[in-house]
Design a protein around this motif. Sequence first.
Motif, PDB file in Angstrom:
ATOM      1  N   CYS A 384      -2.253   2.568 -14.569  1.00 42.48           N
ATOM      2  CA  CYS A 384      -3.405   2.485 -13.681  1.00 42.48           C
ATOM      3  C   CYS A 384      -4.685   2.932 -14.383  1.00 42.48           C
ATOM      4  O   CYS A 384      -5.741   2.281 -14.266  1.00 42.48           O
ATOM      5  N   LEU A 387      -5.837   0.221 -16.975  1.00 42.23           N
ATOM      6  CA  LEU A 387      -6.498  -0.922 -16.346  1.00 42.23           C
ATOM      7  C   LEU A 387      -7.835  -0.504 -15.737  1.00 42.23           C
ATOM      8  O   LEU A 387      -8.818  -1.259 -15.799  1.00 42.23           O
ATOM      9  N   SER A 581      -8.492   3.396  -9.683  1.00 49.69           N
ATOM     10  CA  SER A 581      -7.631   2.464  -8.962  1.00 49.69           C
ATOM     11  C   SER A 581      -8.425   1.282  -8.433  1.00 49.69           C
ATOM     12  O   SER A 581      -7.970   0.130  -8.489  1.00 49.69           O
ATOM     13  N   ALA A 584      -9.213  -0.933 -11.416  1.00 48.29           N
ATOM     14  CA  ALA A 584      -8.010  -1.598 -11.926  1.00 48.29           C
ATOM     15  C   ALA A 584      -7.587  -2.767 -11.057  1.00 48.29           C
ATOM     16  O   ALA A 584      -7.062  -3.768 -11.557  1.00 48.29           O
ATOM     17  N   SER A 585      -7.815  -2.664  -9.759  1.00 48.52           N
ATOM     18  CA  SER A 585      -7.326  -3.694  -8.831  1.00 48.52           C
ATOM     19  C   SER A 585      -8.377  -4.759  -8.514  1.00 48.52           C
ATOM     20  O   SER A 585      -8.060  -5.724  -7.815  1.00 48.52           O
ATOM     21  N   PRO A 589      -8.486  -7.555 -13.237  1.00 46.55           N
ATOM     22  CA  PRO A 589      -7.832  -8.868 -13.094  1.00 46.55           C
ATOM     23  C   PRO A 589      -8.809 -10.029 -13.130  1.00 46.55           C
ATOM     24  O   PRO A 589      -8.556 -11.041 -13.800  1.00 46.55           O
ATOM     25  N   GLY A 612      -6.724  -7.320  -3.947  1.00 48.19           N
ATOM     26  CA  GLY A 612      -6.372  -6.178  -4.780  1.00 48.19           C
ATOM     27  C   GLY A 612      -6.944  -4.885  -4.233  1.00 48.19           C
ATOM     28  O   GLY A 612      -6.268  -3.845  -4.206  1.00 48.19           O
ATOM     29  N   THR A 616      -4.823  -1.630  -2.634  1.00 47.70           N
ATOM     30  CA  THR A 616      -5.019  -0.276  -3.153  1.00 47.70           C
ATOM     31  C   THR A 616      -5.394   0.690  -2.037  1.00 47.70           C
ATOM     32  O   THR A 616      -4.837   1.795  -1.935  1.00 47.70           O
ATOM     33  N   GLY A 652      -3.704   1.864  -7.925  1.00 50.13           N
ATOM     34  CA  GLY A 652      -4.124   0.608  -8.553  1.00 50.13           C
ATOM     35  C   GLY A 652      -2.994  -0.197  -9.152  1.00 50.13           C
ATOM     36  O   GLY A 652      -3.145  -1.406  -9.362  1.00 50.13           O
ATOM     37  N   ALA A 656      -3.478  -4.203  -8.637  1.00 54.11           N
ATOM     38  CA  ALA A 656      -3.743  -5.112  -9.759  1.00 54.11           C
ATOM     39  C   ALA A 656      -2.796  -6.315  -9.787  1.00 54.11           C
ATOM     40  O   ALA A 656      -3.256  -7.463  -9.919  1.00 54.11           O
TER      41      ALA A 656
END
Length: 710
Positions: A384, A387, A581, A584-585, A589, A612, A616, A652, A656
């Motif tokens: 997490c 990312l 988080s 990352a999400s 991406p 995403g 989260t 996250g 993600a």
Amino acid sequence: MSDTTGLGRQKAFNAKLFRGYAAYTLGFVVLVLLLAMLEVFGLERQWIGYAFLLSTVALYAGIGIMCRTSDPVEYYVAGRRVPAIFNGMATAADWMSVASFIGVAGTLYLSGYNGLAYILGWTGGYVLVALLLAPYLRKFGGYTIPEFLGARFDGNMPRLVGVMCAVLCSFTYLVAQIYGVGIITTRMTGISFELGIFIGLGGVLVCSFLGGMRAVTWTQVGQYIILVIAYLVPVIWLAVKQTGDPIPQFAASSVLTQVVEREQVLSQDAAELEVRNIWQSRADLMQSRISKLPESWEFEKQQLSVKLLRARANDAPMVEIRSLEREYAAYPKSVEAARTAWTKARDDFAARAAPPMPQAEPFSSKTEESPQAIRNNFLATVLCLMLGTAGLPHILMRSLTTPSVGAARQSVFWSLLFILLLYMTAPALAILVKSEIYNNLVGMPFVDLPAWVSAWSAVDRALISILDLNHDGIVQLSEIQIGGDVIVLAAPEIGGLPYVISGLVAAGALAAALSTADGLLLTLSNALSHDTLLRVVSSRMGGGRQVILSKVLLLVVAFAAAWAATRTPADILFLVGAAFSFAASTFFPVLVMGIFWKRANQWGATAGMVSGLLMTVFYMVQTQAWLRELVLGVPRSTPVELWWGIQPIAAGVFGAPVAFIVIVLVSYLTPKPVALTNQLVDYLRQPESVGATPAVHRALHEQSEQTQKH
């Protein structure tokens, strides 16, 4: 001829920077030595704190004033002429937030081996930045991350969702930094927490308000110099004091053996076992009260009321009466409030009844968690944070300030090197401080407690609290409750170093907080002004007006974050983890798919970021007790059910994958991107190109205006 001239100018500019920052470093070292001499001659500690606070804030403000600008390119991306090594230092300062500076060593102190997840995740994320994102974003040549999303995905919808995500990530992170500023300035000078926040905020605003990214960049270089000196000096001093070895990592390796042996001795010590049994009995008492609710709530209230009446009737000492009055006033107002308070107390008492967390044993725990669950959480946290690091907008924006794509790659290398300089030292600091606590504080008579204990307890009892539970007058390890944030800030005092070193560490922590706050404020104000008001609302706005608008929004965001910080939000580590988080999400991406997959379109990108983020937030709400109570109204006492043992700070890792899957599915179910988008992706992935061509940018802006009209 022009290339030769440009190269010569760049070399002269670099040489000027090296000379300037060498003089800056020398001046700061002289200041520290001067304050050390004045301390020997009797200068009060409070004035040392004032000297560090005022001198460093004045330095940052001076750089901001000298670098003031109204030119959009200078304001947004520092003129795209920051050399790689200096951009690496600025990125390291931007990255080295107050949570990193004071939180990593504290986490390693409290969690032992498990705390390495933060170091591995945060540093590993820069590998992803260098390989997957930084060169391509620099080649695009825009000002912000939402601007890239708007151009790559053919419209304003992905841009606006990107703005929303940037605001969410950056504002959460910003509140944590400003909260840290309040704690640091309060300890440095003794002023109130709220006043400390606004003094620190003033230093931030002078830089970011006057000069934008240009001023922030050169201020962050100066802040990195201060924070790296502040971090390394005390740990080297402690290493020499304990082992005679000036290399902290080598010193810590020999001290670690002693710490492990001391842990084993303390786990069998009779006085320690007595204290843990008392804590366990208190935990059992809380559990008994919880199991007898609601009758126990009324019964305990009556018992407390009777005690208070008897004390007053018998003319008990005023201290005892006041203590009972405070206890009665703080008694839970309802059955559910009692359930929540007693559950928290039970868990706290049970944790303090457990043996100390082993410093060197992997995947260990003071609770009943299984090693498999701890391992899952460790790996999830690493992933997490990796990312999230690669998706944080204020970090990615730094790649837009370099002169070329190659310089952007080099900049990430320098960033990682400068960050590792501190992160490789954090485990050593945690071990050296733990050795000081075990060997000097544990076993000390309460009447001889050092002054730093009461000083930090006065700032916040959550930072450190020592209670003589078994009334033997001797400090046992289980009687010490210490917060992670105090490990770095109080390390010089714990090790018996001169107070000037404590002031130096506080100045470094302040530099870390202000440098990150600068970058976050710019990210927020630029996203709201450049990507919302300019690109969506009024595309004909002039460059000067853009900068003015960005400055106004910067002030609004700054004071909103300061207000939120004064509300004493959740712990810093959770706020920072939430920001990672979210990044990352959402951003990671969509940026990776936008660069490496032509078929990704605006519908897929928008749906991916939203899904995403929702995933989260859903996991955080379900598994963070105070957040669940706030959003769903579920009492904190209700047991939390984690997925595979993963804590909400790593939420996250669920958002993600959902974002990646949704981007692919929705993009396949909706029309293909226009030809111009494919040309842009091809262009970004051509390694020989440097910067964005005017033709590509002109076409992108024309398409953006047509989208706006439609």
